[in-house]
Design a protein around this motif. Structure first.
Motif, mmCIF file in Angstrom:
data_model
loop_
_atom_site.group_PDB
_atom_site.id
_atom_site.type_symbol
_atom_site.label_atom_id
_atom_site.label_comp_id
_atom_site.label_asym_id
_atom_site.label_seq_id
_atom_site.Cartn_x
_atom_site.Cartn_y
_atom_site.Cartn_z
ATOM 1 N N SER A 120 33.915 32.285 41.258
ATOM 2 C CA SER A 120 34.512 32.840 40.042
ATOM 3 C C SER A 120 33.449 33.347 39.070
ATOM 4 N N GLY A 121 33.622 34.588 38.626
ATOM 5 C CA GLY A 121 32.705 35.179 37.657
ATOM 6 C C GLY A 121 31.421 35.718 38.250
ATOM 7 N N ARG A 122 31.272 35.649 39.573
ATOM 8 C CA ARG A 122 30.048 36.161 40.201
ATOM 9 C C ARG A 122 30.326 36.828 41.554
ATOM 10 N N CYS A 123 31.533 37.337 41.705
ATOM 11 C CA CYS A 123 31.911 38.054 42.921
ATOM 12 C C CYS A 123 32.633 39.327 42.512
ATOM 13 N N ILE A 124 32.095 40.476 42.952
ATOM 14 C CA ILE A 124 32.625 41.778 42.546
ATOM 15 C C ILE A 124 33.177 42.517 43.756
ATOM 16 N N ASN A 125 34.360 43.107 43.586
ATOM 17 C CA ASN A 125 35.021 43.861 44.643
ATOM 18 C C ASN A 125 35.233 45.302 44.182
ATOM 19 N N ILE A 126 35.360 46.203 45.153
ATOM 20 C CA ILE A 126 35.667 47.608 44.865
ATOM 21 C C ILE A 126 36.889 48.010 45.677
ATOM 22 N N HIS A 127 37.774 48.780 45.066
ATOM 23 C CA HIS A 127 38.890 49.326 45.835
ATOM 24 C C HIS A 127 39.319 50.654 45.236
ATOM 25 N N HIS A 128 39.942 51.484 46.064
ATOM 26 C CA HIS A 128 40.460 52.752 45.574
ATOM 27 C C HIS A 128 41.635 52.467 44.646
ATOM 28 N N SER A 129 41.844 53.333 43.671
ATOM 29 C CA SER A 129 42.987 53.151 42.771
ATOM 30 C C SER A 129 43.622 54.507 42.512
ATOM 31 N N PHE A 130 44.737 54.750 43.158
ATOM 32 C CA PHE A 130 45.469 55.990 42.990
ATOM 33 C C PHE A 130 46.572 55.815 41.952
ATOM 34 N N LEU A 131 47.044 56.926 41.436
ATOM 35 C CA LEU A 131 48.235 56.940 40.612
ATOM 36 C C LEU A 131 49.195 57.962 41.234
ATOM 37 N N PRO A 132 50.293 57.559 41.880
ATOM 38 C CA PRO A 132 50.695 56.161 42.122
ATOM 39 C C PRO A 132 49.810 55.474 43.149
ATOM 40 N N GLY A 133 49.976 54.157 43.306
ATOM 41 C CA GLY A 133 49.147 53.404 44.234
ATOM 42 C C GLY A 133 49.687 53.465 45.655
ATOM 43 N N PHE A 134 48.776 53.480 46.598
ATOM 44 C CA PHE A 134 49.149 53.475 48.009
ATOM 45 C C PHE A 134 48.451 52.303 48.688
ATOM 46 N N LYS A 135 49.223 51.526 49.409
ATOM 47 C CA LYS A 135 48.678 50.362 50.081
ATOM 48 C C LYS A 135 48.824 50.524 51.588
ATOM 49 N N GLY A 136 48.162 49.662 52.317
ATOM 50 C CA GLY A 136 48.271 49.681 53.763
ATOM 51 C C GLY A 136 47.329 50.686 54.393
ATOM 52 N N ALA A 137 47.673 51.091 55.613
ATOM 53 C CA ALA A 137 46.790 51.962 56.393
ATOM 54 C C ALA A 137 46.799 53.390 55.860
#
Length: 291
Positions: free
Chosen positions: A192-209
């Motif tokens: 906690s507080g020392r782990c950073i993640n990156i992810h795409h962020s669309f508007l609207p959002g798309f999940k899965g494959a």
């Protein structure tokens, strides 16, 4: 509030971060401790959250004393105000563990900027559940370890290895460089507080494959990326950095992916740079970022 001045280049500067409940006299007491050591404040940022009542401060100082001496001078102030504080040397490489899967863009970007001296990290290991990044790691001279995950037992062993590396190398930051596995709630809490993640962020959002193919079908007009702290709530941790790029109907799914990956790499790098320079402080479910 933002103040800055020049400092002699002959000695390293120190940076202190402080978080506590807001109260009168904090700034006076902290700056008094610096002055008592004959120090000069070269940069100061502070913020009080109206929502949480928390006071956050980042102080950069030129002081003829060691980090330990500044910590001792600040100790009575820390105790008096119940401050959570850190003191470090400006520019010291932060010990960082990179977790990876098959994607190469984020790993390559981080290692390139570390090698170029633009990102102050010390990376003792890249730990991955696929071997796709092995040649990149070899090129940059960074140790690489591949541990496949095919089931729950493998995942548990992989996370135990993460814990072992964190302990052995005194890791200060864990980066999920498109590591496409959900960390267990237990490991999320430990990091906690020392782990950073990156992810795409669309508007609207798309999940899965194939999110970029989904985005192409829906005709998205912007592609973005979000870097955030990892919590037990998937992709909902406190946000550190975000970027967005405008796109239009002429873009193919492959072009959207290329733009998206470039945005992801840049956003992750920016978030890590801010964290490694002690510019990111937690304020409940959000962050205070002193640029």
């Amino acid at each position: 509030m933002d103040t800055a001045s020049s400092a002699p280049a002959s000695r390293p500067q120190l940076v202190a971060t402080l978080v506590c409940a807001d109260a009168p006299g904090i700034v006076h007491a902290v700056t008094g401790a610096v002055v008592a050591l004959g120090g000069n404040i070269t940069g100061s940022r502070q913020f009080t959250s109206a929502e949480t009542g928390r006071f956050s401060m980042r102080l950069q100082v030129d002081v003829p004393a060691s980090r330990e001496e500044l910590e001792r001078e600040l100790a009575p102030v820390i105790e008096r105000f119940g401050i959570t504080a850190t003191v470090d040397t400006v520019g010291r490489p932060m010990r960082t563990l990179i977790l990876a899967s098959t994607a190469k863009h984020c790993v390559n970007d981080l290692l390139f900027h570390v090698e170029s001296g633009h990102l102050s990290l010390e990376v003792p290991l890249i730990l991955a559940n696929h071997d796709d990044n092995a040649r990149l790691a070899e090129f940059y001279g960074v140790p690489f370890e591949h541990r496949p995950i095919t089931g729950p037992a493998d995942k548990a062993a992989f996370e135990d290895r993460v814990r072992q590396v964190v302990a052995e190398h005194d890791i200060e930051l864990v980066v999920l460089a498109r590591y496409m596995r959900v960390l267990s709630p237990e490991l999320c809490e430990e990091l906690s507080g020392r782990c950073i993640n990156i992810h795409h962020s669309f508007l609207p959002g798309f999940k899965g494959a194939n999110p970029y193919r989904q985005a192409h079908r829906r005709g998205v007009k912007q592609i973005g990326a979000t870097a955030h702290f990892v919590t037990t709530d998937l992709d909902e941790g406190p946000i550190i950095e975000q970027n967005v790029m405008r796109v239009d109907h002429t873009r193919t799914p492959q072009e959207l992916m290329t733009i998206g990956q470039d945005t992801e790499s840049r956003t992750l790098r920016q978030a890590i740079a801010l964290f490694s320079e002690h510019r990111v402080l937690l304020d409940g479910s959000r962050t205070v970022v002193f640029r």
